[in-house]
Design a protein around this motif. Sequence first.
Motif, short mmCIF file in Angstrom:
data_model
loop_
_atom_site.label_atom_id
_atom_site.label_comp_id
_atom_site.label_asym_id
_atom_site.label_seq_id
_atom_site.Cartn_x
_atom_site.Cartn_y
_atom_site.Cartn_z
N UNK A 86 0.78 -1.22 0.06
CA UNK A 86 -0.15 0.07 0.05
C UNK A 86 0.98 1.05 -0.02
N UNK A 87 0.24 2.50 -0.65
CA UNK A 87 1.24 3.58 -0.68
C UNK A 87 1.32 4.60 0.30
N UNK A 88 0.71 3.85 1.74
CA UNK A 88 0.74 4.68 2.90
C UNK A 88 1.44 3.59 3.90
N UNK A 89 1.79 4.53 4.98
CA UNK A 89 2.44 3.79 6.22
C UNK A 89 1.54 4.05 7.29
N UNK A 90 0.86 3.20 8.16
CA UNK A 90 -0.21 3.29 8.97
C UNK A 90 0.31 3.30 10.18
N UNK A 91 0.22 4.54 11.05
CA UNK A 91 0.93 4.64 12.25
C UNK A 91 -0.47 4.61 13.04
N UNK A 92 -0.21 4.06 14.44
CA UNK A 92 -1.19 4.02 15.52
C UNK A 92 -0.48 4.84 16.91
N UNK A 93 -1.18 5.68 17.14
CA UNK A 93 -0.78 6.59 18.31
C UNK A 93 -1.54 6.31 19.70
N UNK A 94 -1.01 5.84 20.57
CA UNK A 94 -1.81 6.00 21.79
C UNK A 94 -1.41 7.03 22.82
N UNK A 95 -0.32 7.83 22.62
CA UNK A 95 0.19 8.88 23.11
C UNK A 95 0.48 9.95 22.27
N UNK A 96 0.79 11.20 22.79
CA UNK A 96 0.98 12.34 21.85
C UNK A 96 2.41 12.57 22.07
N UNK A 97 3.10 12.13 20.87
CA UNK A 97 4.46 12.50 20.76
C UNK A 97 4.88 12.61 19.50
N UNK A 141 8.49 11.23 5.91
CA UNK A 141 6.90 10.82 5.93
C UNK A 141 6.10 12.16 6.08
N UNK A 142 5.24 12.12 5.25
CA UNK A 142 4.03 13.54 5.49
C UNK A 142 2.78 12.94 5.88
#
Length: 287
Positions: A86-97, A141-142
């Motif tokens: 897929x042309x995107x990376x999928x980031x999952x964030x549990x905290x604000x960093x 990354x954008x």
Amino acid sequence: MRDVLHVGSGKVRELYALDDDRLLLVASDRISTYDVVLPTEIPDKGCVLTGLSAFWFARTRTLVPNHLLALRADGRSLECRRLEMLPVEVVVRGYLAGSGWTDYARTAEVCGHRLPAGLSESERLPEPIVTPATKAAEGHDLNVTEVEAAAMCGPGHYEAARDAALALYRFAAAHAEERGILLADTKFELGIDDEGVVTLADEAVTPDSSRFWPADDYAPGGPQPSFDKQYVRDWCLASGWDRTPPGPELPPEVVAGTRARYVEAFELLTGTPFDRYLADPEVVLCA
Ligand code: Q0Z
């Protein structure tokens, strides 16, 4: 290596084609900080990362199918199914960093997610959020919205990738927290297999694709020390380095301290002594 075609280089990894259907992902001992690969290697870092990826692939394969075919005896190489990425990376964030905190501080939103007002840096989010990014600009990354990601992947593929990433994050974060590590965020790369199934690829929940924080030291309201790289970052900045290439050579005590932190993260998360892994890498595969 004999008869294998080099098909790609990452900052600290190499990718080879074994045949039309299979790739070999090899993790080096190189380390990068502030986006610069340092001239000094961290012994066994590639094995730590490969062993951790293999551990997660083995434990999550019933949750989300993945590309792992075999873990090689060298402990640093994974044989994988070749997918249509897929042309995107999928980031999952549990905290604000990181960029999540930067975007929130400017706009109260992260990738189109409106968040409660008044959150502080490194605070735990009420629920994990999925923040896709494109691998567009050279190395950087954008962040994009989920609406944009769905347009780039096709909505069915994006929704399946997002659901997979959230399920993987929840599983890994719960496992890590029981072992004293907060999984602040993590980046997944997914692809489509030859039957059209969204499949987890690349590395999974390693210190290079994630922020690991020691739970004991967690103190929201500012940046958190990274479990693995903090010695390196602190030493590099104290040495007067201005974050432009080339990076500084690391002294032996910084190499040893950094290696020890990688090995500690491996042992806490897998429950396996690292020496046992090196003697017989497949020990991490028995789920
Ligand atoms: C992963 C990357 C690396 C350079 C392509 N199973 C797969 N099928 C198709 N493509 C990939 C994978 Cl993992 C794939 N990358 C990222 C890794 C060196 C680039 F080790 N690129």
